[in-house]
Design a protein around this motif. Structure first.
Motif, mmCIF file in Angstrom:
data_model
loop_
_atom_site.group_PDB
_atom_site.id
_atom_site.type_symbol
_atom_site.label_atom_id
_atom_site.label_comp_id
_atom_site.label_asym_id
_atom_site.label_seq_id
_atom_site.Cartn_x
_atom_site.Cartn_y
_atom_site.Cartn_z
ATOM 1 N N ARG A 91 -41.158 -18.272 -39.913
ATOM 2 C CA ARG A 91 -40.480 -17.712 -41.090
ATOM 3 C C ARG A 91 -40.770 -18.555 -42.342
ATOM 4 O O ARG A 91 -41.029 -18.007 -43.417
ATOM 5 C CB ARG A 91 -38.978 -17.632 -40.824
ATOM 6 N N ALA A 92 -40.770 -19.874 -42.205
ATOM 7 C CA ALA A 92 -41.087 -20.754 -43.343
ATOM 8 C C ALA A 92 -42.513 -20.497 -43.833
ATOM 9 O O ALA A 92 -42.767 -20.458 -45.043
ATOM 10 C CB ALA A 92 -40.903 -22.216 -42.942
ATOM 11 N N ASP A 93 -43.449 -20.310 -42.900
ATOM 12 C CA ASP A 93 -44.838 -20.023 -43.288
ATOM 13 C C ASP A 93 -44.953 -18.669 -43.982
ATOM 14 O O ASP A 93 -45.701 -18.522 -44.952
ATOM 15 C CB ASP A 93 -45.757 -20.067 -42.066
ATOM 16 N N VAL A 94 -44.214 -17.665 -43.491
ATOM 17 C CA VAL A 94 -44.229 -16.339 -44.113
ATOM 18 C C VAL A 94 -43.719 -16.432 -45.556
ATOM 19 O O VAL A 94 -44.316 -15.870 -46.479
ATOM 20 C CB VAL A 94 -43.378 -15.337 -43.292
ATOM 21 N N LEU A 95 -42.632 -17.153 -45.760
ATOM 22 C CA LEU A 95 -42.080 -17.309 -47.114
ATOM 23 C C LEU A 95 -43.028 -18.101 -48.014
ATOM 24 O O LEU A 95 -43.162 -17.799 -49.202
ATOM 25 C CB LEU A 95 -40.703 -17.966 -47.047
ATOM 26 N N ARG A 96 -43.697 -19.093 -47.457
ATOM 27 C CA ARG A 96 -44.668 -19.887 -48.218
ATOM 28 C C ARG A 96 -45.822 -19.003 -48.699
ATOM 29 O O ARG A 96 -46.331 -19.186 -49.808
ATOM 30 C CB ARG A 96 -45.193 -21.042 -47.365
ATOM 31 N N MET A 97 -46.222 -18.053 -47.867
ATOM 32 C CA MET A 97 -47.326 -17.158 -48.251
ATOM 33 C C MET A 97 -46.977 -16.302 -49.466
ATOM 34 O O MET A 97 -47.862 -15.910 -50.214
ATOM 35 C CB MET A 97 -47.721 -16.245 -47.080
ATOM 36 N N GLU A 98 -45.712 -16.036 -49.678
ATOM 37 C CA GLU A 98 -45.327 -15.232 -50.839
ATOM 38 C C GLU A 98 -45.462 -16.004 -52.144
ATOM 39 O O GLU A 98 -45.854 -15.445 -53.161
ATOM 40 C CB GLU A 98 -43.883 -14.735 -50.695
ATOM 41 N N ALA A 99 -45.132 -17.289 -52.106
ATOM 42 C CA ALA A 99 -45.060 -18.054 -53.347
ATOM 43 C C ALA A 99 -46.183 -19.072 -53.527
ATOM 44 O O ALA A 99 -46.669 -19.261 -54.641
ATOM 45 C CB ALA A 99 -43.719 -18.779 -53.417
ATOM 46 N N ASP A 100 -46.583 -19.725 -52.460
ATOM 47 C CA ASP A 100 -47.533 -20.832 -52.578
ATOM 48 C C ASP A 100 -48.449 -20.887 -51.341
ATOM 49 O O ASP A 100 -48.320 -21.778 -50.509
ATOM 50 C CB ASP A 100 -46.752 -22.148 -52.726
ATOM 51 N N PRO A 101 -49.372 -19.908 -51.231
ATOM 52 C CA PRO A 101 -50.219 -19.871 -50.032
ATOM 53 C C PRO A 101 -51.202 -21.039 -49.995
ATOM 54 O O PRO A 101 -51.519 -21.617 -51.035
ATOM 55 C CB PRO A 101 -50.961 -18.539 -50.170
ATOM 56 N N PRO A 102 -51.688 -21.362 -48.807
ATOM 57 C CA PRO A 102 -52.701 -22.406 -48.690
ATOM 58 C C PRO A 102 -53.964 -22.047 -49.479
ATOM 59 O O PRO A 102 -54.230 -20.877 -49.746
ATOM 60 C CB PRO A 102 -53.002 -22.456 -47.189
ATOM 61 N N GLU A 103 -54.732 -23.057 -49.816
ATOM 62 C CA GLU A 103 -55.998 -22.885 -50.534
ATOM 63 C C GLU A 103 -56.861 -21.854 -49.815
ATOM 64 O O GLU A 103 -56.977 -21.848 -48.593
ATOM 65 C CB GLU A 103 -56.738 -24.224 -50.596
ATOM 66 N N GLY A 104 -57.440 -20.940 -50.588
ATOM 67 C CA GLY A 104 -58.330 -19.930 -50.030
ATOM 68 C C GLY A 104 -57.643 -18.639 -49.612
ATOM 69 O O GLY A 104 -58.313 -17.688 -49.212
ATOM 70 N N LEU A 105 -56.305 -18.597 -49.672
ATOM 71 C CA LEU A 105 -55.565 -17.381 -49.345
ATOM 72 C C LEU A 105 -54.847 -16.878 -50.595
ATOM 73 O O LEU A 105 -54.660 -17.625 -51.546
ATOM 74 C CB LEU A 105 -54.556 -17.657 -48.229
ATOM 75 N N VAL A 106 -54.452 -15.619 -50.574
ATOM 76 C CA VAL A 106 -53.722 -15.044 -51.699
ATOM 77 C C VAL A 106 -52.269 -14.830 -51.294
ATOM 78 O O VAL A 106 -51.965 -14.680 -50.101
ATOM 79 C CB VAL A 106 -54.346 -13.700 -52.163
ATOM 80 N N PRO A 107 -51.361 -14.801 -52.260
ATOM 81 C CA PRO A 107 -49.971 -14.504 -51.924
ATOM 82 C C PRO A 107 -49.871 -13.150 -51.222
ATOM 83 O O PRO A 107 -50.596 -12.201 -51.545
ATOM 84 C CB PRO A 107 -49.268 -14.471 -53.283
ATOM 85 N N SER A 108 -48.961 -13.086 -50.255
ATOM 86 C CA SER A 108 -48.746 -11.839 -49.531
ATOM 87 C C SER A 108 -47.300 -11.763 -49.066
ATOM 88 O O SER A 108 -46.617 -12.776 -48.959
ATOM 89 C CB SER A 108 -49.699 -11.732 -48.334
ATOM 90 N N SER A 109 -46.866 -10.546 -48.796
ATOM 91 C CA SER A 109 -45.509 -10.294 -48.322
ATOM 92 C C SER A 109 -45.597 -9.551 -47.002
ATOM 93 O O SER A 109 -46.346 -8.581 -46.876
ATOM 94 C CB SER A 109 -44.726 -9.450 -49.328
ATOM 95 N N LEU A 110 -44.809 -10.007 -46.029
ATOM 96 C CA LEU A 110 -44.826 -9.429 -44.689
ATOM 97 C C LEU A 110 -43.553 -8.613 -44.476
ATOM 98 O O LEU A 110 -42.449 -9.094 -44.752
ATOM 99 C CB LEU A 110 -44.916 -10.549 -43.652
ATOM 100 N N TYR A 111 -43.727 -7.381 -43.987
ATOM 101 C CA TYR A 111 -42.614 -6.469 -43.752
ATOM 102 C C TYR A 111 -42.703 -5.897 -42.342
ATOM 103 O O TYR A 111 -43.794 -5.678 -41.818
ATOM 104 C CB TYR A 111 -42.651 -5.292 -44.734
ATOM 105 N N PHE A 112 -41.546 -5.604 -41.763
ATOM 106 C CA PHE A 112 -41.494 -4.904 -40.485
ATOM 107 C C PHE A 112 -40.905 -3.517 -40.708
ATOM 108 O O PHE A 112 -39.936 -3.367 -41.461
ATOM 109 C CB PHE A 112 -40.649 -5.674 -39.470
#
Length: 191
Positions: A46-67
């Motif tokens: 869950r922490a990694d999913v939230l990180r992807m929305e605001a501050d993704p690792p180098e080489g990735l773009v922000p994204s939002s995950l939904y179920f």
């Protein structure tokens, strides 16, 4: 049967475990990859999913995950990863804004089409009006979903590993009768 998208951060731990377990029991790789626990506990995932929305690792773009869930029961039927942009060379050449998958026991019921359509308003909120989505050549089910959601005239691309992929640009400007919404059954803010 009201279907809605719920942000991954609000899915109960047991539902995340159950979703992952079904894919593994079927011997399949989870799609989208962001839904895979990959050996993490749910809190770490869950922490990694939230990180992807605001501050993704180098080489990735922000994204939002939904179920995708039925509001009446809360069991995840599928998952959708919405990338906020095509901000990498790989995404611009081969990828798209959306990755989605339906749990093995729920396939063939129209849930992938529902997820893709439900994400249109979420994409528009991020300034996306032309949604790029694709499928690998042999994935007839995904091709049918994309066509049902307005996909026409695909671009044929050859991936670096020589697989063939078809990419479509969907015009997702406001559509009459569109039912896109987030679930109201979780305790926190929707976005």
């Amino acid at each position: 049967m009201a279907l809605c998208l719920v942000p991954a951060a609000f899915l109960p731990d047991a539902a995340v475990w159950d979703y992952n377990a079904e894919w593994r029991a079927a011997g399949e790789t989870l799609v989208p990859a962001a839904s895979d626990l990959k050996g993490r506990d749910v809190a770490g995932w869950r922490a990694d999913v939230l990180r992807m929305e605001a501050d993704p690792p180098e080489g990735l773009v922000p994204s939002s995950l939904y179920f995708l869930i039925r509001e009446s029961e809360g069991r995840p039927l599928g998952c959708l990863d919405l990338r906020h942009s095509l901000g990498t060379d790989w995404l611009r050449r081969y990828g798209g804004h959306v990755g989605y998958g339906v749990r093995p026991s729920e396939r063939g019921k129209g849930y992938a089409k529902a997820m893709l359509r439900l994400c249109f308003p979420l994409a528009r909120e991020r300034g996306i009006t032309r949604l790029m989505v694709g499928h690998e050549e042999e994935n007839a089910a995904s091709r049918a979903v994309i066509h049902a959601c307005g996909g026409r005239n695909p671009e044929r691309v050859i991936l670096p590993d020589s697989r063939v992929k078809y990419r479509y640009t969907l015009d997702i400007t406001e559509k009459d009768g569109e039912e896109g919404r987030l679930c109201r059954c979780h305790p926190g803010p929707c976005r």
